[in-house]
Design an enzyme around this catalytic site. Sequence first.
Site, PDB file in Angstrom:
ATOM      1  N   CYS A  22     -12.600  -2.331 -21.427  1.00 40.22           N
ATOM      2  CA  CYS A  22     -11.924  -2.393 -22.732  1.00 40.22           C
ATOM      3  C   CYS A  22     -12.861  -1.942 -23.838  1.00 40.22           C
ATOM      4  CB  CYS A  22     -11.430  -3.809 -23.014  1.00 40.22           C
ATOM      5  SG  CYS A  22     -12.763  -4.987 -23.303  1.00 40.22           S
ATOM      6  N   CYS A  25     -16.249  -3.633 -24.149  1.00 39.64           N
ATOM      7  CA  CYS A  25     -17.281  -3.119 -23.235  1.00 39.64           C
ATOM      8  C   CYS A  25     -17.960  -1.897 -23.844  1.00 39.64           C
ATOM      9  CB  CYS A  25     -16.661  -2.744 -21.888  1.00 39.64           C
ATOM     10  SG  CYS A  25     -15.808  -4.080 -21.038  1.00 39.64           S
ATOM     11  N   ASP A 443     -11.886  36.314 -42.378  1.00 39.42           N
ATOM     12  CA  ASP A 443     -12.634  37.571 -42.344  1.00 39.42           C
ATOM     13  C   ASP A 443     -11.664  38.665 -41.885  1.00 39.42           C
ATOM     14  OD1 ASP A 443     -14.961  39.351 -42.135  1.00 39.42           O
ATOM     15  OD2 ASP A 443     -14.576  39.205 -39.983  1.00 39.42           O
TER      16      ASP A 443
END
Length: 753
Positions: A22, A25, A443
Site C-alpha cells: 500500500c 509501504c 519551429d
Amino acid sequence: MDQHGTAQLPRIVELDIGGMTCASCVNRVERKLGKIEGVHASVNLPLESARVEVPAGVSDEQLISTVAAAGYTAKVKAQPHPGAAPRDGGPAPSSAEADEAPAGSLLPRLAVAAVLTVPVVLISMVPAAQFPHWGWWAAALALPVVTWAAWPFHRAAAVNARHGGSTMDTLVSLGVTAAYVYSLVQLLADPALTADPAMEMSGGALYFETAAVVTTFLLLGRWLEARAKSRAGDALRALLDRGAKRATLLRDGAETEVPADQLVPGDLFVVRPGEKVATDGVVREGASAVDASLLTGESVPVEVAEGSRVTGATVNTSGRLVVEATRVGSDTTLAAMARLVSEAQTGKAPIARLADRISAVFVPVVLAITAVTFVLWLLLGGALPAAFTAAVAVLVIACPCALGLATPIGLLAGSGRGSQLGILIRGAHVLEDTRTVDTIVLDKTGTVTTGRLAVDTVDPLGDFDRAALLRLAGAVESASEHPLARAVTAAARRAHDGAALPAVVGFRSAPGGGVEGTVEGRRVLVGRTDWVAGQLGSAPDAEAAASFAEREEAGATAVWVAVDGALAGIVALRDTVKPGSAAGIGRLRALGLRPVLVTGDNAAVAARVAGEVGIAAEDVQAGVRPEGKVQAVRRLQSGGARVAMAGDGVNDAPALAQADLGIAMGSGTDVAREAADLTVMGDDLNQVAAAIALSRRTLAIIKQNLFWAFFYNAVGIPVAAFGLLNPMIAGAAMAASSVLVVANSLRLTRFTP
C-alpha cells in the site's frame, strides 16, 4: 569530488522491492532511503520498484540493507537491453510468468478462502442451515481462512510492527483477527452458545462469517489488482519484447547468424524482407520500405535507401538491406524509449505527493478512530457486540488501497499506452505541465515543414517548354549530392514518369555557385545569379530578373537554368509543408493552445507557411537565430503565457529546455530529445496534439482516482463508526474501491487520438 577535483554526478540505481502492499509501504521505503545522505528515492507500488539517485560512496549493498531494515526485500534490477539473449544460455523468463507471480501466489489462498467461506456464511446467516453446536463448525471452517488464507496480511502487519510501523495490512490483520478471536472467546466462555440453532441469531455474539468474508473479499481485491496491474504494464513489456533476438552478420562476404546483442558499432548485417532490423544503423546497400509503426505509431512504411538511417526493431517489408550498426545495446532508440517509459512510470507527479503525505499518518489515525469508536459505544450505553462491530467495520473500511494505487496505476497505464502510440512521457511532472500550457511555439523546419526542398514552379524562357527544361536541369543535377540538386532530379524523373534521365558528360560543381555539364551535346548550367552571370558573361535582362525576384520574395529558393550560353528558365524550390500540419494545428487550437511559428527563415517564407497551416500573421516570428528562440519563449512567458515548444533540431534544444513543456519530434536529433519533456517518435503535428491530449487524459484519470479514494474513506469511516456498516459489507466495499481505481485507469489503454 573525484581525485582530480571534479564533481561526480549521482548515479541512478533501479531496485526491485518485494513485500509492499500500500501507499504506507511506499512512504516508509522512501523515508528510509532518504535518510542516507544524498540519496533521493521514488518508489512505485504497481511496478514494485524504486528509482534511486545515489551519490558517490553509497553502495548498492547499503541501499538493499536499508530497504531490508524497513521490513522489505530488495535487489538491484537487471538491465538487459531489449532483445538481448540470456548470457548464461538459459531460457529467459517470460513476461507472462513474471507478471502472474503475484496473482498466482494469491489464487490458491483465494480459492481455499472462497470454498470455506460459503458454508461459514450459510450456517451463520441462514437459520434453516443451522444445527446444534454449529458455532464450533463455523470456527473450524473459518480458522484456515483467517490464518493461512489471510497470511499475506498478517505477515506484512507483523513485519511492519517489528519495525515500529503500520500499513493497511495492519488494519486488515487487526480487523480479521479481532473478529475471529472475539467470537472464539465467546464460544469458549459459553460452549452451549449455539446448542440451540436460534440462540446465536438473537444474541449476535459470533463473527466467524465476518472474519471469513472480509478475508475472502480482500484476497479477491488483491488478486484482481495484481492481474490489472500486470495489464497496465503490458505496453512496456511489449516494447521490450519487440527487439530482434538474432542478426545476420556480414563479414568478409560470408553471412553468419549471431545473437543481436553481440553486434558492435561498425558491424554490417543483412536484413531480409519480413525480418526485424537488429539494431540502429545506416543502410549501406539496397532499398526497401520499413515499417516503423513501433516508433511512430503510424502504419505507412518509410522508404529507405543507401544512406538512410534505420532503427532497431522496425520491420523490413520488401527489399534486402545491408545495414551498418551505429548504436547497440542500451544506446539504441528502442532502449532509450523503454528507459523513458520506465522512468516516467517510476516517477511521481506533484499530485501524488498529496496521497503520500496523507498515507504517512492515515493508518495511525484510523487506529485511533477505531479505539475511540469502541470506547464511545461502550460509554454511551451501547452493547459490547455493537461496539465491536463498529470498531471492526472502521478497521476494514479504512484500508487505503485505492489511495495508494490512484496515481501510480494511472501513470502506468497512460505512459504504457503512450509508448504504443509512439509518445514518450519523460516524467510524471509532465502531466501537470500539459494541463497548464496555453501557448505552443513551433519551429518551422522539420516540425511544420518537411525540411526537404521540392520543386515548386518551373518558368521557361525563350523556346523551351517546362518538361524539356526540367529534363536538362535534372540530368546535370543528377551528378550532384546537394539537397537542392536531389530535389530537381526527383522532380525531373516524376515529370517523365520515372524514366531514366540522359547522362551528363564533363560535370563540374562550383561550391556555393552551381553545376555545369554537357547533356545530349548541349552545355547546361544550373546555379545562382552571380555564378551563372559570370559563366555567361552577361546579367539577366530586366524582365527575367523581375520574375526571379518575385519567386524569391514569395519565399522560394530560385536557381537559373542556362542552355548553350543563353538563359533558358527559372526553377523555384520550396520547403514543403507536411501533409498533416494544418490538421495538427487545428487540433492544437481545439485543445486551447495558441500556435506561434518561430523560424530563422525570412518573413516571406514564414508568412507563406503560416498561411498554409492556419497560424495568424501576428503569431509569426521570422529571422530568429537559435539563441533568439530561447528569447522568444522567455518573452511569451514574461507576458503570462505557459509555453510549450515543439522542435527537432540541435538549435531547438535550448528553447525546449526553457519552455514549460518541451516536445521533441522523434525524427529530430538526440540533443532535442534529451532536452524535451515529451517525445513523439513520428514527425506529424497531429501526434503532438495526441501527446498533449493523452497527458491531459492521464491526469484527469488520476484526479478521478484520487477523488473517489478520498471520498470513499471520508464517507465510509464515519458511517462505520456510527454502526451503520456491517464489516462484511465494509470488506466488499474496500476491495471494490481498489478494483474500481484500477479499472478506471485501464480505460487509458484504449485511448485513441
